[in-house]
Design a protein around this motif. Structure first.
Motif, PDB file in Angstrom:
ATOM      1  N   VAL A  97       0.697  -1.533   0.132  1.00  0.00           N
ATOM      2  CA  VAL A  97      -0.355   0.280  -0.229  1.00  0.00           C
ATOM      3  C   VAL A  97       0.522   1.305   0.341  1.00  0.00           C
ATOM      4  O   VAL A  97       0.825   2.205  -0.967  1.00  0.00           O
ATOM      5  N   VAL A  98       1.871   1.069   1.377  1.00  0.00           N
ATOM      6  CA  VAL A  98       2.632   2.262   1.039  1.00  0.00           C
ATOM      7  C   VAL A  98       3.721   2.215  -0.491  1.00  0.00           C
ATOM      8  O   VAL A  98       3.883   4.061  -0.738  1.00  0.00           O
ATOM      9  N   ARG A  99       3.693   1.578  -1.092  1.00  0.00           N
ATOM     10  CA  ARG A  99       4.600   1.563  -1.594  1.00  0.00           C
ATOM     11  C   ARG A  99       4.117   1.683  -2.949  1.00  0.00           C
ATOM     12  O   ARG A  99       4.601   2.851  -4.246  1.00  0.00           O
ATOM     13  N   GLN A 100       2.328   1.518  -2.976  1.00  0.00           N
ATOM     14  CA  GLN A 100       1.410   2.464  -4.296  1.00  0.00           C
ATOM     15  C   GLN A 100       1.459   3.556  -4.412  1.00  0.00           C
ATOM     16  O   GLN A 100       1.640   4.754  -4.997  1.00  0.00           O
ATOM     17  N   ARG A 101       1.745   4.318  -2.853  1.00  0.00           N
ATOM     18  CA  ARG A 101       1.443   5.649  -2.648  1.00  0.00           C
ATOM     19  C   ARG A 101       2.717   6.455  -2.838  1.00  0.00           C
ATOM     20  O   ARG A 101       2.720   7.765  -3.063  1.00  0.00           O
ATOM     21  N   GLY A 121      10.783   5.840  -3.080  1.00  0.00           N
ATOM     22  CA  GLY A 121       9.540   5.581  -1.199  1.00  0.00           C
ATOM     23  C   GLY A 121      10.000   4.601  -1.339  1.00  0.00           C
ATOM     24  O   GLY A 121       9.713   4.105  -0.354  1.00  0.00           O
ATOM     25  N   GLY A 122       9.639   3.644  -2.030  1.00  0.00           N
ATOM     26  CA  GLY A 122       9.261   1.386  -1.680  1.00  0.00           C
ATOM     27  C   GLY A 122      10.636   1.241  -1.415  1.00  0.00           C
ATOM     28  O   GLY A 122      10.561   0.769  -0.432  1.00  0.00           O
ATOM     29  N   ARG A 123      11.874   1.967  -1.832  1.00  0.00           N
ATOM     30  CA  ARG A 123      13.231   1.331  -0.938  1.00  0.00           C
ATOM     31  C   ARG A 123      13.274   2.049   0.386  1.00  0.00           C
ATOM     32  O   ARG A 123      14.111   1.307   1.346  1.00  0.00           O
ATOM     33  N   LEU A 124      12.839   2.864   0.944  1.00  0.00           N
ATOM     34  CA  LEU A 124      13.289   3.266   2.334  1.00  0.00           C
ATOM     35  C   LEU A 124      11.896   2.676   3.504  1.00  0.00           C
ATOM     36  O   LEU A 124      12.329   3.455   4.084  1.00  0.00           O
ATOM     37  N   ILE A 125      11.226   2.317   2.605  1.00  0.00           N
ATOM     38  CA  ILE A 125      10.307   1.422   3.919  1.00  0.00           C
ATOM     39  C   ILE A 125      11.052   0.606   4.766  1.00  0.00           C
ATOM     40  O   ILE A 125      11.855   0.114   4.057  1.00  0.00           O
TER      41      ILE A 125
END
Length: 85
Positions: free
Chosen positions: A12-16, A21-25
């Motif tokens: 969900v966060v990666r889609q947003r 940004g997904g790499r920072l999760i």
């Protein structure tokens, strides 16, 4: 009592926030906390619309084990009370 386990918070966060940004999760962004915060806001609005008073907790620690066990320790991340005015 309801227990809701979000199983795809990272997706969900990666889609947003996109690929970069997904790499920072997990390093900068706590995906579960972000998704839970958004869900709490939506639940609060829906509960008020239905006339429901409730306490909503975002907690860190418990894990579902199969369908019949919940493993705890509980650390409360956020609490919100929904009251009708």
């Amino acid at each position: 009592m309801l227990v809701i386990e979000v199983t795809n918070a990272r997706d969900v966060v990666r889609q947003r926030i996109g690929r970069l940004g997904g790499r920072l999760i997990g390093k900068v962004v706590d995906a579960e906390a972000q998704v839970e915060k958004a869900l709490i806001q939506e639940l609060e609005t829906a509960f008020r619309d239905f006339g429901i008073e409730a306490r909503i907790f975002s907690i860190d620690g418990p894990q579902m084990i199969g369908r019949s066990h919940l493993e705890i320790p509980v650390q409360v991340r956020e609490e919100r009370q929904v009251r009708l005015s």
